[in-house]
Design a protein around this motif. Structure first.
Motif, PDB file in Angstrom:
ATOM      1  N   TRP A  88      77.418  58.364 123.771  1.00 17.08           N
ATOM      2  CA  TRP A  88      78.496  58.912 122.928  1.00 17.08           C
ATOM      3  C   TRP A  88      78.311  58.607 121.448  1.00 17.08           C
ATOM      4  O   TRP A  88      79.102  59.064 120.624  1.00 17.08           O
ATOM      5  N   LYS A  89      77.358  57.755 121.113  1.00 20.13           N
ATOM      6  CA  LYS A  89      77.134  57.387 119.704  1.00 20.13           C
ATOM      7  C   LYS A  89      78.466  56.961 119.073  1.00 20.13           C
ATOM      8  O   LYS A  89      79.270  56.327 119.746  1.00 20.13           O
ATOM      9  N   PHE A 126      81.285  58.461 118.464  1.00 18.41           N
ATOM     10  CA  PHE A 126      82.287  59.497 118.684  1.00 18.41           C
ATOM     11  C   PHE A 126      83.345  58.981 119.663  1.00 18.41           C
ATOM     12  O   PHE A 126      83.063  58.116 120.473  1.00 18.41           O
ATOM     13  N   GLY A 144      69.809  65.930 118.628  1.00 14.89           N
ATOM     14  CA  GLY A 144      70.901  66.493 117.831  1.00 14.89           C
ATOM     15  C   GLY A 144      70.507  67.725 117.036  1.00 14.89           C
ATOM     16  O   GLY A 144      71.250  68.161 116.161  1.00 14.89           O
ATOM     17  N   SER A 181      68.764  67.021 122.929  1.00  9.04           N
ATOM     18  CA  SER A 181      69.396  68.341 123.103  1.00  9.04           C
ATOM     19  C   SER A 181      69.450  68.814 124.553  1.00  9.04           C
ATOM     20  O   SER A 181      69.319  70.006 124.829  1.00  9.04           O
ATOM     21  N   LYS A 222      71.422  69.919 127.756  1.00 10.28           N
ATOM     22  CA  LYS A 222      72.723  70.559 127.967  1.00 10.28           C
ATOM     23  C   LYS A 222      72.741  71.200 129.356  1.00 10.28           C
ATOM     24  O   LYS A 222      71.692  71.252 130.024  1.00 10.28           O
ATOM     25  N   GLY A 243      73.294  63.184 124.378  1.00 14.05           N
ATOM     26  CA  GLY A 243      74.207  62.887 123.271  1.00 14.05           C
ATOM     27  C   GLY A 243      75.303  63.940 123.191  1.00 14.05           C
ATOM     28  O   GLY A 243      76.248  63.959 123.977  1.00 14.05           O
ATOM     29  N   GLY A 244      75.140  64.873 122.260  1.00 18.54           N
ATOM     30  CA  GLY A 244      76.168  65.873 121.935  1.00 18.54           C
ATOM     31  C   GLY A 244      76.845  66.504 123.144  1.00 18.54           C
ATOM     32  O   GLY A 244      78.086  66.516 123.235  1.00 18.54           O
TER      33      GLY A 244
END
Ligand code: PGA
Length: 257
Positions: free
Chosen positions: A10-11, A13, A172, A212, A214, A233-234
């Motif tokens: 989650w870094k 965030f 990212g 990246s 997803k 991540g994202g």
């Protein structure tokens, strides 16, 4: 087949309420941890409120730890503290820590030793930047990072270590490594481990891909021979997407039965 591991980084965030909402939303839909390991790495102050609320299957990890067990190191987080909260995993050597907080390969090595000493499971990140890749230096760089990270770590301790191959140019950026590029790099890392520790350790060690990932690309990535899961991540910030990605390995497992 090695047990797949799907992890959410989650870094920096999510607030406390957002994190709690997420965990309550996903915990019922996580795969059986006999089949797939799932881990969330929140910011450190949220570890306490997520642990015990994460349900049966999900594990919680820290994004960092310091390599000394205690002392005058303002702002750092110790292994014994993480263990006292029943934290399971710890991320070590993420490229953002190397880049923004000047972590060196030597720091990474000391942090792995601190994690082992405190009975935490390390996910150790390695990966090249764009200029290394363009100059054809990827393998040289990976070899240096892996050898220095695991200096003086025993074969027995390697059993509990996960490696995450994360090419910096794919983090990212929306630019994923192709499944072939990711598999080749993970295979190369497995070969280095084989040279250092032999066939058994190399055959057992889990190597994730990150950069990246997803829901649209995870299936192809984790289907590769040398890729045993993903560090995300994202896309891991969205509960629906995380549920999909956490369950993605089940399709492969069902296919292999
Ligand atoms: P990303 O991050 O999925 O947003 O590219 C991956 C990571 O940094 O671990």
């Amino acid at each position: 087949m090695r047990k797949p591991i799907i992890a959410a980084n989650w870094k920096m965030f999510k607030t406390r309420d957002e994190a709690l909402f997420f965990v309550l939303k996903v915990s019922e839909d996580m795969p059986d941890n006999e089949l797939v390991d799932t881990v969330i790495f929140p910011q450190a102050p949220m570890l306490r409120c997520l642990i015990t609320r994460q349900g049966e299957e999900l594990k919680i990890g820290a994004q960092n730890l310091y390599y000394e067990d205690e002392g005058a190191y303002t702002g750092e987080i110790s292994g014994p503290l993480l263990k006292s909260y029943n934290v399971d995993y710890v991320l070590i050597g993420h490229s953002e820590r190397r880049q923004h907080f000047s972590e060196t390969d030597e720091d990474v090595n000391k942090k792995i030793k601190a994690a082992i000493r405190n009975d935490l499971l390390p996910i150790v990140c390695v990966g090249e930047n764009l200029s290394d890749r363009e100059k054809g230096n990827t393998n040289k760089l990976l070899e240096k990072q892996v050898k220095k990270a695991f200096k003086d770590i025993s074969a027995i301790d390697m059993k509990n270590i996960v490696i995450a191959y994360e090419p910096i140019w794919a983090i990212g950026t929306g630019k994923t490594a192709t499944a072939k590029q990711a598999d080749e790099a993970c295979g190369f890392i497995r070969d280095i481990i084989k040279n250092l520790y032999g066939d058994v350790v190399a055959g057992d060690i889990r190597i994730q891909y990150g950069g990246s990932v997803k829901p649209e690309n995870i299936d192809e990535l984790i289907a590769q021979e040398n890729i045993d899961g993903a560090l995300i991540g994202g896309a891991s910030l969205d509960p629906e997407k995380f549920i999909k990605m956490a369950n993605a390995p089940l399709k492969l497992i069902n296919k292999n039965i």
